[in-house]
Write a protein that holds these residues in place. Structure first.
Motif, PDB file in Angstrom:
ATOM      1  N   LEU A   1     -70.224 -24.186 -41.772  1.00 48.36           N
ATOM      2  CA  LEU A   1     -69.026 -24.685 -42.456  1.00 48.36           C
ATOM      3  C   LEU A   1     -68.489 -23.634 -43.430  1.00 48.36           C
ATOM      4  O   LEU A   1     -67.277 -23.400 -43.493  1.00 48.36           O
ATOM      5  CB  LEU A   1     -69.337 -25.991 -43.205  1.00 48.36           C
ATOM      6  CG  LEU A   1     -68.196 -26.541 -44.056  1.00 48.36           C
ATOM      7  CD1 LEU A   1     -66.946 -26.797 -43.217  1.00 48.36           C
ATOM      8  CD2 LEU A   1     -68.626 -27.839 -44.768  1.00 48.36           C
TER       9      LEU A   1
ATOM     10  N   LYS B   1     -67.210 -30.584 -41.075  1.00 43.74           N
ATOM     11  CA  LYS B   1     -67.363 -31.482 -42.228  1.00 43.74           C
ATOM     12  C   LYS B   1     -67.893 -32.839 -41.766  1.00 43.74           C
ATOM     13  O   LYS B   1     -68.726 -33.455 -42.428  1.00 43.74           O
ATOM     14  CB  LYS B   1     -66.021 -31.654 -42.951  1.00 43.74           C
ATOM     15  CG  LYS B   1     -65.684 -30.485 -43.858  1.00 43.74           C
ATOM     16  CD  LYS B   1     -64.372 -30.740 -44.579  1.00 43.74           C
ATOM     17  CE  LYS B   1     -64.016 -29.564 -45.471  1.00 43.74           C
ATOM     18  NZ  LYS B   1     -62.623 -29.643 -45.970  1.00 43.74           N
TER      19      LYS B   1
ATOM     20  N   GLN C   1     -64.846 -22.109 -43.058  1.00 41.38           N
ATOM     21  CA  GLN C   1     -63.939 -22.341 -44.184  1.00 41.38           C
ATOM     22  C   GLN C   1     -63.367 -20.999 -44.660  1.00 41.38           C
ATOM     23  O   GLN C   1     -62.162 -20.887 -44.931  1.00 41.38           O
ATOM     24  CB  GLN C   1     -64.688 -23.032 -45.342  1.00 41.38           C
ATOM     25  CG  GLN C   1     -63.812 -23.310 -46.554  1.00 41.38           C
ATOM     26  CD  GLN C   1     -62.755 -24.374 -46.289  1.00 41.38           C
ATOM     27  OE1 GLN C   1     -63.083 -25.486 -45.892  1.00 41.38           O
ATOM     28  NE2 GLN C   1     -61.479 -24.053 -46.504  1.00 41.38           N
TER      29      GLN C   1
ATOM     30  N   GLU D   1     -62.793 -29.066 -40.024  1.00 36.02           N
ATOM     31  CA  GLU D   1     -62.794 -30.534 -40.158  1.00 36.02           C
ATOM     32  C   GLU D   1     -63.931 -31.161 -39.345  1.00 36.02           C
ATOM     33  O   GLU D   1     -64.581 -32.109 -39.799  1.00 36.02           O
ATOM     34  CB  GLU D   1     -61.444 -31.116 -39.714  1.00 36.02           C
ATOM     35  CG  GLU D   1     -60.265 -30.699 -40.600  1.00 36.02           C
ATOM     36  CD  GLU D   1     -60.419 -31.123 -42.056  1.00 36.02           C
ATOM     37  OE1 GLU D   1     -61.136 -32.092 -42.329  1.00 36.02           O
ATOM     38  OE2 GLU D   1     -59.842 -30.449 -42.931  1.00 36.02           O
TER      39      GLU D   1
END
Ligand code: FEO
Length: 164
Positions: free
Chosen positions: A83, A141, A87, A138
């Motif tokens: 992540l 997450k 990101q 997304e």
């Protein structure tokens, strides 16, 4: 070639090569984590960035400008999680989009219609680049820390081919 645009395009050429370096470093980090699908996805992304750089390089040449290859900054080496990597990739794409927009503003101000036209491909490309990275962010997450979810994402991203 307009000197201000030549300089700005050379700077951007460097930014695209840095993007390739950054994503290659991210690919290496995934390899070290045994996430080969994500590593492959990032290697293809790095290759795309090199192609972006070459588009700028060729355009500068065609317009009678001079290409200046500048030093490429060293990218980070380690990230903690998938992540965190995606990101940062998404944030980086947003920065590249802002640079492209600034180039369009400059080319418009300088009345260089050929440059404005050339840049339109990148304006459209950045919409895709941001969307791809954000979509993965997304999903990661949602997956959170679950190993099975991470492995599923790895398998999914392994399906990326050179054309996207
Ligand atoms: Fe060359 Fe990912 O923008």
């Amino acid at each position: 070639m307009n000197k201000k645009i030549e300089q700005a395009f050379n700077d951007h050429l460097n930014a695209e090569f840095y993007s390739a370096y950054l994503y290659l470093s991210m690919a290496n980090c995934f390899t070290a984590k045994n996430l080969d699908g994500m590593a492959g996805w990032m290697r293809l992304q790095a290759e795309e960035e090199r192609e972006h750089a070459m588009k700028f390089l060729d355009f500068i040449g065609v317009r009678g400008g001079r290409v200046m290859l500048k030093q490429i900054d060293q990218p980070p080496l380690e990230w903690a999680t998938p992540l965190e990597i995606f990101q940062q990739a998404y944030d980086h794409e947003c920065e590249i989009s802002a640079k492209i927009n600034a180039l369009v503003d400059l080319a418009t101000k300088e009345g260089d219609h050929a440059a404005v036209n050339f840049l339109q491909w990148f304006v459209a490309e950045q919409v895709e680049e941001e969307a791809h990275a954000l979509g993965i962010v997304e999903k990661l997450k949602m997956v959170g820390d679950h190993p099975m979810g991470i492995l599923q994402m790895d398998g999914r991203l392994a399906q990326r081919t050179a054309s996207k």
